[in-house]
Design a protein around this motif. Sequence first.
Motif, PDB file in Angstrom:
ATOM      1  N   THR A 181       0.852  -1.186   0.000  1.00  0.00           N
ATOM      2  CA  THR A 181       0.000   0.000   0.000  1.00  0.00           C
ATOM      3  C   THR A 181       0.886   1.234   0.000  1.00  0.00           C
ATOM      4  OG1 THR A 181      -1.904   1.054   1.059  1.00  0.00           O
ATOM      5  CG2 THR A 181      -0.168   0.258   2.516  1.00  0.00           C
ATOM      6  N   TYR A 182       0.301   2.359  -0.398  1.00  0.00           N
ATOM      7  CA  TYR A 182       1.018   3.632  -0.406  1.00  0.00           C
ATOM      8  C   TYR A 182       0.196   4.664   0.334  1.00  0.00           C
ATOM      9  CZ  TYR A 182       3.611   7.722  -2.008  1.00  0.00           C
ATOM     10  OH  TYR A 182       4.366   8.871  -2.046  1.00  0.00           O
ATOM     11  N   GLU A 183       0.803   5.291   1.332  1.00  0.00           N
ATOM     12  CA  GLU A 183       0.175   6.354   2.108  1.00  0.00           C
ATOM     13  C   GLU A 183       0.966   7.642   1.898  1.00  0.00           C
ATOM     14  OE1 GLU A 183      -2.470   6.352   4.123  1.00  0.00           O
ATOM     15  OE2 GLU A 183      -2.948   4.199   4.224  1.00  0.00           O
ATOM     16  N   LYS A 184       0.256   8.742   1.699  1.00  0.00           N
ATOM     17  CA  LYS A 184       0.947  10.025   1.546  1.00  0.00           C
ATOM     18  C   LYS A 184       0.172  11.108   2.289  1.00  0.00           C
ATOM     19  CE  LYS A 184       0.638  12.290  -2.435  1.00  0.00           C
ATOM     20  NZ  LYS A 184       0.672  12.596  -3.875  1.00  0.00           N
ATOM     21  N   ILE A 241       3.744  -3.026  14.877  1.00  0.00           N
ATOM     22  CA  ILE A 241       3.351  -1.782  14.218  1.00  0.00           C
ATOM     23  C   ILE A 241       3.922  -0.574  14.934  1.00  0.00           C
ATOM     24  CG2 ILE A 241       1.410  -0.292  13.631  1.00  0.00           C
ATOM     25  CD1 ILE A 241      -0.236  -2.773  13.094  1.00  0.00           C
ATOM     26  N   GLY A 242       3.778  -0.514  16.254  1.00  0.00           N
ATOM     27  CA  GLY A 242       4.288   0.632  17.008  1.00  0.00           C
ATOM     28  C   GLY A 242       5.787   0.761  16.918  1.00  0.00           C
ATOM     29  N   SER A 243       6.492  -0.353  16.982  1.00  0.00           N
ATOM     30  CA  SER A 243       7.952  -0.322  16.890  1.00  0.00           C
ATOM     31  C   SER A 243       8.405   0.155  15.518  1.00  0.00           C
ATOM     32  CB  SER A 243       8.521  -1.709  17.184  1.00  0.00           C
ATOM     33  OG  SER A 243       9.927  -1.714  17.058  1.00  0.00           O
ATOM     34  N   ALA A 244       7.750  -0.342  14.470  1.00  0.00           N
ATOM     35  CA  ALA A 244       8.116   0.078  13.114  1.00  0.00           C
ATOM     36  C   ALA A 244       7.852   1.561  12.914  1.00  0.00           C
ATOM     37  CB  ALA A 244       7.336  -0.735  12.093  1.00  0.00           C
ATOM     38  N   ALA A 245       6.725   2.052  13.436  1.00  0.00           N
ATOM     39  CA  ALA A 245       6.400   3.474  13.305  1.00  0.00           C
ATOM     40  C   ALA A 245       7.424   4.338  14.028  1.00  0.00           C
ATOM     41  CB  ALA A 245       5.002   3.737  13.847  1.00  0.00           C
ATOM     42  N   THR A 273       3.682   5.265   8.366  1.00  0.00           N
ATOM     43  CA  THR A 273       4.119   3.869   8.453  1.00  0.00           C
ATOM     44  C   THR A 273       3.125   3.063   9.288  1.00  0.00           C
ATOM     45  OG1 THR A 273       6.458   4.459   8.196  1.00  0.00           O
ATOM     46  CG2 THR A 273       5.971   2.337   9.225  1.00  0.00           C
ATOM     47  N   ARG A 274       2.695   3.631  10.383  1.00  0.00           N
ATOM     48  CA  ARG A 274       1.691   2.949  11.216  1.00  0.00           C
ATOM     49  C   ARG A 274       0.418   2.665  10.409  1.00  0.00           C
ATOM     50  NH1 ARG A 274       0.870   2.645  16.715  1.00  0.00           N
ATOM     51  NH2 ARG A 274       2.554   4.152  17.097  1.00  0.00           N
ATOM     52  N   ARG A 275      -0.059   3.662   9.680  1.00  0.00           N
ATOM     53  CA  ARG A 275      -1.270   3.481   8.872  1.00  0.00           C
ATOM     54  C   ARG A 275      -1.072   2.407   7.805  1.00  0.00           C
ATOM     55  NH1 ARG A 275      -3.048   9.657   7.322  1.00  0.00           N
ATOM     56  NH2 ARG A 275      -3.461  10.410   9.445  1.00  0.00           N
ATOM     57  N   ALA A 276       0.066   2.494   7.117  1.00  0.00           N
ATOM     58  CA  ALA A 276       0.303   1.571   6.010  1.00  0.00           C
ATOM     59  C   ALA A 276       0.364   0.128   6.497  1.00  0.00           C
ATOM     60  CB  ALA A 276       1.594   1.946   5.290  1.00  0.00           C
ATOM     61  N   VAL A 277       1.141  -0.111   7.539  1.00  0.00           N
ATOM     62  CA  VAL A 277       1.296  -1.490   8.018  1.00  0.00           C
ATOM     63  C   VAL A 277      -0.011  -1.991   8.613  1.00  0.00           C
ATOM     64  CG1 VAL A 277       2.558  -2.987   9.597  1.00  0.00           C
ATOM     65  CG2 VAL A 277       3.761  -1.159   8.396  1.00  0.00           C
ATOM     66  N   ALA A 278      -0.715  -1.138   9.356  1.00  0.00           N
ATOM     67  CA  ALA A 278      -1.988  -1.556   9.932  1.00  0.00           C
ATOM     68  C   ALA A 278      -2.982  -1.947   8.850  1.00  0.00           C
ATOM     69  CB  ALA A 278      -2.554  -0.449  10.805  1.00  0.00           C
TER      70      ALA A 278
END
Length: 281
Positions: A181-184, A241-245, A273-278
């Motif tokens: 996915t792509y978030e911007k 997710i939290g760690s990656a963000a 990043t949080r949004r994308a991975v979630a």
Amino acid sequence: MIPPSFDYAAPTTVDEAISALRDGGEDAKVIAGGQSLIPLLRMRFAAPSTLVDLGGVEELRHVREDGDALVIGAMVTHARVLRDPLVAEHAPLLAQATATVADRQVRHRGTFAGSLAHADPAGDLPAVALVLGAEMEIAGPDGRRVVPAAEFFVDYLESAVGPDEVLVAVRVPKQGDWVGTYEKFNRVAQGWALVGVAAMVRRDNGTIAEARVGLTNMGSTPLRATAAEEALAGADGADAIGSAAARAADGSRPGDDVSASADYRRHLAGVLTRRAVASLL
């Protein structure tokens, strides 16, 4: 705003384009869709001696399968990418990100390969090319060579394409069992991304076997968020997710400008990043 004068070449083959670039000298420029170059010409930020127009090179207008990859010619527009069935089937992340590029008029004229060759770190597609593992096919006087996306973006508005070379195609590996996915985040609709995040994960038995995270506008080139990728690999998703963000901006070099501060961009990298991975999990 009137651009400076220049010579114009309209080749019909790649070889003719390379010859025109060589004859035009170091200041010759390739024009494909022109959505990035023409504004620079009008503001006189660019003053090429010769413009080599690829619009008549029909061999660059293909999208085809080649084994485990798609090969997208340099004159394939964003609009073609959006409606191509092979892209929809094998590279849906590319289609999703392309839908966020500027507006319909730009997508109608602008090209996928041109946006990569322009090498603007605020562009949406370079980070996507990174996480997809794309490869660029470059033609020049000495033949053709292939450059991986990780080596293609050299610096701000600088790519691996030499002054007498042409980016002729982009090889995009099929996504297979990867999801992406792509978030911007941008200040206005159809504007440049203040920050963008391209994310891909491959799951195995409920855990994330591998992850790729690419960052838009977090340095002078698109970047891989390797610390975030490490935080995700082998995790069960929710815990990671939290760690990656928190680690998304590690190693990045965002700048300060009138649109956002470097600190705000680091914050956005974590949020996106949080949004994308979630969304992927």
